[in-house]
Design a protein around this motif. Structure first.
Motif, PDB file in Angstrom:
ATOM      1  N   GLY A  96       1.242  -0.973  -0.505  1.00 18.24           N
ATOM      2  CA  GLY A  96       0.118   0.010  -0.142  1.00 18.24           C
ATOM      3  C   GLY A  96       1.038   1.911   0.334  1.00 18.24           C
ATOM      4  O   GLY A  96       0.455   2.182  -0.412  1.00 18.24           O
ATOM      5  N   SER A 112      -6.392   8.305  -0.227  1.00 17.18           N
ATOM      6  CA  SER A 112      -6.531   6.724   0.031  1.00 17.18           C
ATOM      7  C   SER A 112      -7.094   6.144  -0.452  1.00 17.18           C
ATOM      8  O   SER A 112      -7.626   4.386  -0.699  1.00 17.18           O
ATOM      9  N   GLU A 116      -7.177   2.280  -2.519  1.00 14.17           N
ATOM     10  CA  GLU A 116      -8.143   1.181  -1.361  1.00 14.17           C
ATOM     11  C   GLU A 116      -8.359   0.877  -2.862  1.00 14.17           C
ATOM     12  O   GLU A 116      -8.496  -0.825  -3.314  1.00 14.17           O
ATOM     13  N   LYS A 117      -9.204   1.288  -4.248  1.00 15.03           N
ATOM     14  CA  LYS A 117      -9.693   1.033  -5.002  1.00 15.03           C
ATOM     15  C   LYS A 117      -8.916   0.404  -6.329  1.00 15.03           C
ATOM     16  O   LYS A 117      -9.534  -0.969  -6.486  1.00 15.03           O
ATOM     17  N   LEU A 119      -5.821  -1.426  -5.171  1.00 17.29           N
ATOM     18  CA  LEU A 119      -5.678  -2.293  -4.843  1.00 17.29           C
ATOM     19  C   LEU A 119      -6.615  -3.309  -5.132  1.00 17.29           C
ATOM     20  O   LEU A 119      -6.236  -4.841  -5.534  1.00 17.29           O
ATOM     21  N   LYS A 120      -7.749  -2.837  -4.909  1.00 16.32           N
ATOM     22  CA  LYS A 120      -9.056  -4.081  -4.433  1.00 16.32           C
ATOM     23  C   LYS A 120      -9.269  -4.397  -5.832  1.00 16.32           C
ATOM     24  O   LYS A 120      -9.638  -5.577  -6.338  1.00 16.32           O
ATOM     25  N   THR A 123      -6.823  -7.239  -6.939  1.00 13.95           N
ATOM     26  CA  THR A 123      -6.999  -8.190  -5.871  1.00 13.95           C
ATOM     27  C   THR A 123      -5.676  -8.300  -5.164  1.00 13.95           C
ATOM     28  O   THR A 123      -5.500  -8.686  -4.597  1.00 13.95           O
ATOM     29  N   TRP A 125      -5.665  -5.432  -1.711  1.00 12.07           N
ATOM     30  CA  TRP A 125      -5.920  -5.017  -0.948  1.00 12.07           C
ATOM     31  C   TRP A 125      -5.629  -6.183  -0.282  1.00 12.07           C
ATOM     32  O   TRP A 125      -5.399  -5.187   1.497  1.00 12.07           O
ATOM     33  N   ASP A 126      -5.675  -7.127  -0.153  1.00 11.65           N
ATOM     34  CA  ASP A 126      -5.731  -8.226   1.084  1.00 11.65           C
ATOM     35  C   ASP A 126      -3.967  -8.245   2.143  1.00 11.65           C
ATOM     36  O   ASP A 126      -3.757  -8.405   2.494  1.00 11.65           O
ATOM     37  N   ARG A 128      -2.501  -5.526   1.370  1.00 17.10           N
ATOM     38  CA  ARG A 128      -1.766  -3.829   1.862  1.00 17.10           C
ATOM     39  C   ARG A 128      -0.920  -3.899   2.273  1.00 17.10           C
ATOM     40  O   ARG A 128       1.134  -2.928   2.085  1.00 17.10           O
TER      41      ARG A 128
END
Length: 307
Positions: A96, A112, A116-117, A119-120, A123, A125-126, A128
């Motif tokens: 992140g 932020s 976040e978007k 990274l999601k 795939t 985000w988990d 980060r």
């Protein structure tokens, strides 16, 4: 409408005299997906490096969104995102943090929600809070895409984005490209997986030996240069192709049980209609037929051989 990217008479000769690019001119329209195809050493990566400001051209001009990429390089580079084949990253940096830091390199305020978007969508985000060194090869490739999107570029270069990655990531990349295209992002793709170009591209350019040998709308390219093969399974075997059919590009199988007719897609209607009429006149009957069409890969290989 003025192109978002315009390259004119671009040359690059490296020390030692090797000329990697030879008077390349190319226009890319805003919002399109452009696939740049070529064999190894054709000049694809050199062209991208010149446009992105990683290498200086020997001569020629590059306009990015109307900005001269050499004289007004800050404004030009602000519009460009690059996903290279490889990029050295700090192994102990968190996923992140490196995406957020990349956004800051372009002088943009922290966002932020955007990070976040991104990274999601990829795939990640988990992951980060994971260090980059802990990521798999496929996840590192996703991270390169995330970093390229962090400053919301108008033009995204994908240089062999799915080379050596799993099928899941490849399909994710296609989905991401579709999403970016819907938002008006211009995407320039180089790939050895020509099915990617066939799946995603609006236009196709072929480069070989440092020269652009063709730029064409994908569907028009396949219509003009594609070939089809019609296979006719005969009711009764033939000893030879009848003389009355000698004007067609027909081949008879060794056992005489089937005929194959190869033709240009441009001649599809008139060629097949005339053939079927002449087959009937010659008393040649068939009980089944099948057609196969050349792929973009077949066309690409043929073009490179010719050049």
């Amino acid at each position: 409408m003025a192109p978002i990217l315009s390259v004119r008479d671009l040359d690059k000769t490296y020390d030692g005299g090797f000329q990697a690019l030879k008077s390349v001119s190319l226009d890319i329209q805003e919002g399109e997906v452009f696939a740049l195809l070529g064999p190894n050493g054709a000049g694809k990566t050199t062209l991208i490096s010149l446009i992105c400001g990683l290498v200086r051209p020997s001569s020629g001009s590059i306009l990015v969104g109307g900005h001269d990429a050499l004289k007004d390089y800050r404004a030009a580079r602000q519009l460009i995102g690059l996903v290279p084949q490889e990029m050295p990253t700090a192994p102990f940096e968190k996923v992140g943090d490196t995406v957020a830091f990349t956004r800051g390199l372009f002088g943009l305020r922290p966002d932020s929600n955007l990070v976040e978007k991104i990274l999601k969508d990829l795939t990640l985000w988990d992951k980060r809070d994971n260090q980059i060194m802990a990521l798999s090869g496929g996840m590192k490739r996703r991270l390169l895409v995330a970093k390229a999107l962090a400053h919301e570029p108008k033009i995204l270069f994908l240089d062999e984005p799915t080379a050596g990655v799993d099928v899941e990531l490849r399909h994710d990349m296609w989905r991401i490209v579709d999403s970016l295209k819907e938002r008006g992002v211009t995407i320039i793709l180089t790939t050895h997986y020509i099915e990617e170009a066939e799946e995603m591209a609006d236009r196709v350019g072929v480069i070989n030996g440092g020269e652009i040998i063709l730029v064409e709308d994908k569907s028009e390219l396949m219509r003009k240069l594609g070939r089809k093969v019609l296979t006719l399974s005969l009711v009764e075997p033939l000893p030879a192709v009848p003389d009355a059919l000698s004007g067609y590009n027909l081949e008879l199988e060794d056992d005489g049980s089937s005929l194959t007719y190869t033709y240009d897609t441009q001649a599809e209607r008139t060629g097949i209609t005339a053939l079927l009429t002449d087959l009937s006149t010659a008393g040649v009957r068939f009980h089944d037929l099948q057609t196969d069409q050349s792929s973009l890969e077949d066309i690409f290989v043929d073009l490179v051989k010719r050049s």
